[in-house]
Design a protein around this motif. Structure first.
Motif, PDB file in Angstrom:
ATOM      1  N   MET A   7      29.625  28.366  74.077  1.00 50.30           N
ATOM      2  CA  MET A   7      29.235  29.540  74.834  1.00 50.30           C
ATOM      3  C   MET A   7      30.023  30.766  74.383  1.00 50.30           C
ATOM      4  SD  MET A   7      27.187  30.391  77.170  1.00 50.30           S
ATOM      5  CE  MET A   7      26.872  31.554  78.403  1.00 50.30           C
ATOM      6  N   LYS A   8      31.317  30.553  74.098  1.00 54.26           N
ATOM      7  CA  LYS A   8      32.157  31.657  73.660  1.00 54.26           C
ATOM      8  C   LYS A   8      31.668  32.221  72.330  1.00 54.26           C
ATOM      9  CE  LYS A   8      36.941  32.903  72.928  1.00 54.26           C
ATOM     10  NZ  LYS A   8      38.325  32.443  72.911  1.00 54.26           N
ATOM     11  N   ARG A   9      31.170  31.335  71.473  1.00 59.32           N
ATOM     12  CA  ARG A   9      30.662  31.767  70.171  1.00 59.32           C
ATOM     13  C   ARG A   9      29.412  32.636  70.324  1.00 59.32           C
ATOM     14  NH1 ARG A   9      29.431  27.601  65.203  1.00 59.32           N
ATOM     15  NH2 ARG A   9      29.231  29.198  63.611  1.00 59.32           N
ATOM     16  N   ILE A  10      28.553  32.285  71.265  1.00 55.93           N
ATOM     17  CA  ILE A  10      27.340  33.073  71.508  1.00 55.93           C
ATOM     18  C   ILE A  10      27.707  34.443  72.058  1.00 55.93           C
ATOM     19  CG2 ILE A  10      25.240  33.209  72.907  1.00 55.93           C
ATOM     20  CD1 ILE A  10      25.080  30.144  72.690  1.00 55.93           C
ATOM     21  N   LEU A  11      28.642  34.481  72.999  1.00 54.68           N
ATOM     22  CA  LEU A  11      29.066  35.767  73.561  1.00 54.68           C
ATOM     23  C   LEU A  11      29.733  36.648  72.511  1.00 54.68           C
ATOM     24  CD1 LEU A  11      30.428  34.680  77.057  1.00 54.68           C
ATOM     25  CD2 LEU A  11      28.293  35.869  76.532  1.00 54.68           C
ATOM     26  N   SER A  12      30.508  36.040  71.639  1.00 53.50           N
ATOM     27  CA  SER A  12      31.138  36.792  70.554  1.00 53.50           C
ATOM     28  C   SER A  12      30.086  37.363  69.609  1.00 53.50           C
ATOM     29  CB  SER A  12      32.101  35.882  69.799  1.00 53.50           C
ATOM     30  OG  SER A  12      32.650  36.558  68.699  1.00 53.50           O
ATOM     31  N   TYR A  13      29.074  36.568  69.302  1.00 54.71           N
ATOM     32  CA  TYR A  13      27.989  37.038  68.429  1.00 54.71           C
ATOM     33  C   TYR A  13      27.221  38.183  69.084  1.00 54.71           C
ATOM     34  CZ  TYR A  13      23.689  37.083  65.737  1.00 54.71           C
ATOM     35  OH  TYR A  13      22.609  37.489  64.983  1.00 54.71           O
ATOM     36  N   LEU A  14      26.921  38.056  70.374  1.00 52.05           N
ATOM     37  CA  LEU A  14      26.211  39.128  71.076  1.00 52.05           C
ATOM     38  C   LEU A  14      27.048  40.405  71.140  1.00 52.05           C
ATOM     39  CD1 LEU A  14      24.519  37.178  74.002  1.00 52.05           C
ATOM     40  CD2 LEU A  14      23.431  38.154  71.976  1.00 52.05           C
ATOM     41  N   ASN A  15      28.354  40.267  71.314  1.00 50.21           N
ATOM     42  CA  ASN A  15      29.250  41.425  71.330  1.00 50.21           C
ATOM     43  C   ASN A  15      29.252  42.113  69.966  1.00 50.21           C
ATOM     44  OD1 ASN A  15      31.122  43.267  72.291  1.00 50.21           O
ATOM     45  ND2 ASN A  15      32.840  42.000  71.663  1.00 50.21           N
ATOM     46  N   ALA A  16      29.337  41.327  68.901  1.00 54.51           N
ATOM     47  CA  ALA A  16      29.318  41.896  67.550  1.00 54.51           C
ATOM     48  C   ALA A  16      27.983  42.569  67.270  1.00 54.51           C
ATOM     49  CB  ALA A  16      29.594  40.811  66.519  1.00 54.51           C
ATOM     50  N   LEU A  17      26.901  41.965  67.723  1.00 51.83           N
ATOM     51  CA  LEU A  17      25.572  42.540  67.520  1.00 51.83           C
ATOM     52  C   LEU A  17      25.438  43.870  68.268  1.00 51.83           C
ATOM     53  CD1 LEU A  17      22.903  41.802  66.117  1.00 51.83           C
ATOM     54  CD2 LEU A  17      22.174  40.796  68.279  1.00 51.83           C
ATOM     55  N   THR A  18      25.982  43.921  69.477  1.00 48.71           N
ATOM     56  CA  THR A  18      25.949  45.157  70.260  1.00 48.71           C
ATOM     57  C   THR A  18      26.756  46.259  69.576  1.00 48.71           C
ATOM     58  OG1 THR A  18      25.747  43.874  72.282  1.00 48.71           O
ATOM     59  CG2 THR A  18      26.447  46.155  72.514  1.00 48.71           C
ATOM     60  N   LEU A  19      27.922  45.926  69.070  1.00 51.56           N
ATOM     61  CA  LEU A  19      28.750  46.919  68.390  1.00 51.56           C
ATOM     62  C   LEU A  19      28.094  47.422  67.115  1.00 51.56           C
ATOM     63  CD1 LEU A  19      32.300  45.402  68.883  1.00 51.56           C
ATOM     64  CD2 LEU A  19      31.319  47.410  70.001  1.00 51.56           C
ATOM     65  N   ARG A  20      27.459  46.534  66.370  1.00 51.66           N
ATOM     66  CA  ARG A  20      26.746  46.958  65.156  1.00 51.66           C
ATOM     67  C   ARG A  20      25.596  47.892  65.498  1.00 51.66           C
ATOM     68  NH1 ARG A  20      26.342  41.113  62.325  1.00 51.66           N
ATOM     69  NH2 ARG A  20      28.521  40.950  61.709  1.00 51.66           N
ATOM     70  N   GLY A  21      24.856  47.559  66.549  1.00 51.68           N
ATOM     71  CA  GLY A  21      23.755  48.419  66.972  1.00 51.68           C
ATOM     72  C   GLY A  21      24.242  49.788  67.408  1.00 51.68           C
ATOM     73  N   TYR A  22      25.353  49.813  68.134  1.00 48.68           N
ATOM     74  CA  TYR A  22      25.930  51.079  68.584  1.00 48.68           C
ATOM     75  C   TYR A  22      26.392  51.920  67.396  1.00 48.68           C
ATOM     76  CZ  TYR A  22      28.890  54.329  71.151  1.00 48.68           C
ATOM     77  OH  TYR A  22      29.457  55.464  71.651  1.00 48.68           O
ATOM     78  N   ALA A  23      27.017  51.284  66.420  1.00 55.44           N
ATOM     79  CA  ALA A  23      27.471  52.010  65.227  1.00 55.44           C
ATOM     80  C   ALA A  23      26.279  52.556  64.443  1.00 55.44           C
ATOM     81  CB  ALA A  23      28.313  51.102  64.344  1.00 55.44           C
ATOM     82  N   ARG A  24      25.231  51.766  64.306  1.00 57.29           N
ATOM     83  CA  ARG A  24      24.041  52.247  63.595  1.00 57.29           C
ATOM     84  C   ARG A  24      23.377  53.392  64.341  1.00 57.29           C
ATOM     85  NH1 ARG A  24      21.262  46.739  61.233  1.00 57.29           N
ATOM     86  NH2 ARG A  24      22.930  46.299  59.764  1.00 57.29           N
ATOM     87  N   LEU A  25      23.382  53.327  65.665  1.00 57.96           N
ATOM     88  CA  LEU A  25      22.819  54.419  66.455  1.00 57.96           C
ATOM     89  C   LEU A  25      23.623  55.701  66.269  1.00 57.96           C
ATOM     90  CD1 LEU A  25      20.682  55.267  68.519  1.00 57.96           C
ATOM     91  CD2 LEU A  25      22.273  54.584  70.312  1.00 57.96           C
ATOM     92  N   GLN A  26      24.944  55.593  66.184  1.00 55.66           N
ATOM     93  CA  GLN A  26      25.775  56.775  65.939  1.00 55.66           C
ATOM     94  C   GLN A  26      25.493  57.380  64.567  1.00 55.66           C
ATOM     95  OE1 GLN A  26      29.776  55.331  66.560  1.00 55.66           O
ATOM     96  NE2 GLN A  26      29.881  56.347  68.550  1.00 55.66           N
ATOM     97  N   VAL A  27      25.349  56.536  63.561  1.00 51.96           N
ATOM     98  CA  VAL A  27      25.052  57.021  62.218  1.00 51.96           C
ATOM     99  C   VAL A  27      23.684  57.690  62.205  1.00 51.96           C
ATOM    100  CG1 VAL A  27      24.571  56.302  59.840  1.00 51.96           C
ATOM    101  CG2 VAL A  27      26.549  55.385  61.050  1.00 51.96           C
ATOM    102  N   PHE A  28      22.711  57.065  62.859  1.00 53.95           N
ATOM    103  CA  PHE A  28      21.370  57.642  62.923  1.00 53.95           C
ATOM    104  C   PHE A  28      21.386  58.981  63.650  1.00 53.95           C
ATOM    105  CE2 PHE A  28      17.177  58.011  64.995  1.00 53.95           C
ATOM    106  CZ  PHE A  28      16.386  58.066  63.861  1.00 53.95           C
ATOM    107  N   ALA A  29      22.150  59.072  64.738  1.00 53.79           N
ATOM    108  CA  ALA A  29      22.236  60.329  65.485  1.00 53.79           C
ATOM    109  C   ALA A  29      22.882  61.422  64.646  1.00 53.79           C
ATOM    110  CB  ALA A  29      23.016  60.121  66.774  1.00 53.79           C
TER     111      ALA A  29
END
Length: 81
Positions: A1-23
């Protein structure tokens, strides 16, 4: 379960970073997308269509995004002598 939460956290951070670059690179396209999303929500939820909510959201985006992107770009620019 911890591995899934870590993956979702990393995915969220990547999406946020890409959104900042796009903005930063495409502020006009981002404003258009946000306005379109607000209009789509106003179409789906008729209560939000009253009193020009979508237009207010678009106006806030049109004002706030250039300020935020401008501040981010200003920090990256070094003054010349």
């Amino acid at each position: 379960m911890k591995r899934i939460l870590s993956y979702l956290n990393a995915l969220t951070l990547r999406g946020y970073a890409r959104l900042q670059v796009f903005a930063a690179q495409e502020p006009v396209r981002l404003r258009a997308a946000l306005t379109s999303a607000a209009l789509a929500v106003a179409l789906v939820v008729p209560g939000l269509a009253a009193d020009g909510i979508a237009e207010k959201i678009g106006a806030v985006g049109a004002i706030a995004l250039p300020i935020l992107v401008g501040e981010s770009a200003r920090r990256k620019v070094t003054p010349t002598d």
